[in-house]
Motif scaffolding. Structure first.
Motif, short mmCIF file in Angstrom:
data_model
loop_
_atom_site.label_atom_id
_atom_site.label_comp_id
_atom_site.label_asym_id
_atom_site.label_seq_id
_atom_site.Cartn_x
_atom_site.Cartn_y
_atom_site.Cartn_z
N ILE A 250 4.83 -2.07 7.04
CA ILE A 250 4.85 -2.73 5.73
C ILE A 250 4.23 -1.81 4.68
CG2 ILE A 250 3.98 -4.66 4.36
CD1 ILE A 250 4.06 -6.35 6.90
N ILE A 251 4.95 -1.62 3.59
CA ILE A 251 4.43 -0.91 2.43
C ILE A 251 4.25 -1.94 1.33
CG2 ILE A 251 4.82 0.95 0.77
CD1 ILE A 251 6.83 2.16 2.77
N ASP A 252 3.02 -2.24 1.02
CA ASP A 252 2.75 -3.32 0.07
C ASP A 252 2.12 -2.75 -1.20
OD1 ASP A 252 2.12 -5.64 -1.30
OD2 ASP A 252 1.63 -6.73 0.53
N GLY A 253 2.90 -2.72 -2.29
CA GLY A 253 2.38 -2.26 -3.57
C GLY A 253 2.36 -3.36 -4.60
N SER A 254 2.31 -4.60 -4.13
CA SER A 254 2.37 -5.73 -5.05
C SER A 254 1.02 -5.97 -5.70
CB SER A 254 2.80 -7.00 -4.30
OG SER A 254 1.79 -7.42 -3.41
N VAL A 255 1.05 -6.58 -6.89
CA VAL A 255 -0.19 -6.96 -7.57
C VAL A 255 -0.96 -7.96 -6.74
CG1 VAL A 255 -1.11 -8.14 -9.59
CG2 VAL A 255 0.72 -6.45 -9.87
N THR A 256 -0.25 -8.91 -6.11
CA THR A 256 -0.91 -9.92 -5.28
C THR A 256 -1.71 -9.26 -4.17
OG1 THR A 256 0.83 -11.53 -5.74
CG2 THR A 256 -0.54 -11.91 -3.80
N HIS A 257 -1.11 -8.27 -3.53
CA HIS A 257 -1.80 -7.59 -2.43
C HIS A 257 -3.06 -6.89 -2.95
CE1 HIS A 257 -2.51 -5.38 1.24
NE2 HIS A 257 -2.40 -4.23 0.60
N ARG A 258 -2.94 -6.24 -4.10
CA ARG A 258 -4.10 -5.53 -4.64
C ARG A 258 -5.20 -6.51 -5.04
NH1 ARG A 258 0.12 -2.35 -6.90
NH2 ARG A 258 -0.09 -3.30 -8.97
N LEU A 259 -4.82 -7.68 -5.58
CA LEU A 259 -5.81 -8.70 -5.91
C LEU A 259 -6.50 -9.22 -4.65
CD1 LEU A 259 -3.92 -10.77 -8.64
CD2 LEU A 259 -5.91 -9.30 -8.99
N ASP A 260 -5.73 -9.41 -3.59
CA ASP A 260 -6.32 -9.86 -2.32
C ASP A 260 -7.33 -8.85 -1.81
OD1 ASP A 260 -4.87 -12.18 -2.37
OD2 ASP A 260 -3.29 -11.46 -1.00
N GLN A 261 -6.96 -7.55 -1.90
CA GLN A 261 -7.88 -6.51 -1.45
C GLN A 261 -9.17 -6.52 -2.28
OE1 GLN A 261 -5.28 -3.03 -1.74
NE2 GLN A 261 -5.35 -2.86 0.50
N LEU A 262 -9.04 -6.72 -3.62
CA LEU A 262 -10.20 -6.76 -4.49
C LEU A 262 -11.09 -7.93 -4.12
CD1 LEU A 262 -11.77 -5.73 -6.93
CD2 LEU A 262 -10.27 -7.10 -8.39
N GLN A 263 -10.51 -9.10 -3.87
CA GLN A 263 -11.29 -10.27 -3.49
C GLN A 263 -12.03 -10.03 -2.17
OE1 GLN A 263 -8.31 -13.33 -3.46
NE2 GLN A 263 -8.56 -13.80 -5.64
N GLN A 264 -11.37 -9.35 -1.23
CA GLN A 264 -12.02 -9.06 0.05
C GLN A 264 -13.23 -8.14 -0.15
OE1 GLN A 264 -8.99 -7.54 2.66
NE2 GLN A 264 -7.78 -9.43 2.56
#
Length: 270
Positions: free
Chosen positions: A252-266
């Motif tokens: 999986i290559i995930d460059g979505s804003v949602t994914h980046r927000l999830d990473q920031l929250q983590q």
């Protein structure tokens, strides 16, 4: 030195891509032949899955027994599987069986790419469906009094002209189902081939539909990255907010804003 007793058990797998370029039905047959030897020999199974023996020792035993008697690729694959820690003796055989099918899929892929893989899945499912429609055939292939050779002969009479890989896998399923029903085993075979087929499909999710020129650039970039002519499927998913998500096989290559927000929250919660 023996392996640590707390080493976790795991499904026995190998990276088939290491040998995919050399894949052939001949090597697949030899893997099945080694599997038959392992299945028929209890002391050998126990030696190859003995946790008190080191991984290197188990691999050396495979080479001692089969070097010069089977293709180097087949021997290397079995040695790598044996070097992994098995939960049961059956697990080693299952690993050899699955890898043999994956190697047959790689042989089809070498011959005709994703189209050959798709055709192989269709051939396996087609034969399975024919079995399911006929109680008489199910009885014939499950009859313990019939020899493996007789079952292979019957399968050959029933099979439509097709690929060498499909013929090999169908014949294997009806003659040596290893305690399973031939139809059920063919379903497993088809799924393992389909797993390799999925490596040719890029599933793209975007927040908004892509223009044709954007799709063309994305396709070219992915083809260069993976070294093959991928088929793209696209899906619009507003929940991504922006960017895109690409899945090729299990990667999986995930460059979505949602994914980046999830990473920031983590990171914030850590």
């Amino acid at each position: 030195m023996a392996e640590a007793s707390n080493e976790p058990y795991r499904t026995l797998t190998v990276n088939v891509d290491r040998w995919a370029g050399a894949a052939s039905t001949g090597i697949t047959k030899q893997l099945f032949e080694i599997l038959d030897i392992v299945d028929a020999n209890g002391p050998l199974r126990r030696a190859l899955t003995d946790p008190s023996r080191s991984a290197d020792d188990r691999a050396r035993l495979v080479h001692t027994l089969f070097d010069g008697r089977a293709n180097d690729v087949a021997v290397d694959i079995v040695a790598e599987l044996a070097s992994q820690r098995s939960a049961t003796e059956r697990q080693l055989g299952d690993g050899i069986e699955r890898t043999a099918v994956q190697l047959a899929a790689a042989a089809a892929e070498n011959r005709g790419g994703v189209d050959a893989l798709e055709a192989l899945v269709d051939e396996l499912i087609g034969f399975k469906s024919m079995l399911e429609r006929s109680a008489e055939l199910q009885r014939a292939f499950s009859d313990s009094r019939a020899s493996a050779e007789a079952k292979v002969t019957l399968a050959r009479r029933l099979m439509a002209p097709g690929s060498e890989e499909a013929a090999l896998l169908v014949e294997r399923a009806v003659s040596e189902p290893r305690g399973s029903l031939p139809g059920r085993l063919l379903e497993h075979f088809a799924q393992w081939v389909a797993d390799r087929q999925h490596r040719w499909i890029a599933r793209v999710q975007t927040a908004r539909p892509l223009r044709e020129d954007q799709l063309a650039k994305l396709r070219d970039a992915l083809n260069r990255l993976y070294g093959r002519d991928l088929k793209l499927t696209t899906e619009t998913s507003p929940s991504l907010v922006g960017g895109l998500r690409v899945q090729v096989g299990e990667e999986i290559i995930d460059g979505s804003v949602t994914h980046r927000l999830d990473q920031l929250q983590q990171r914030i919660a850590a």
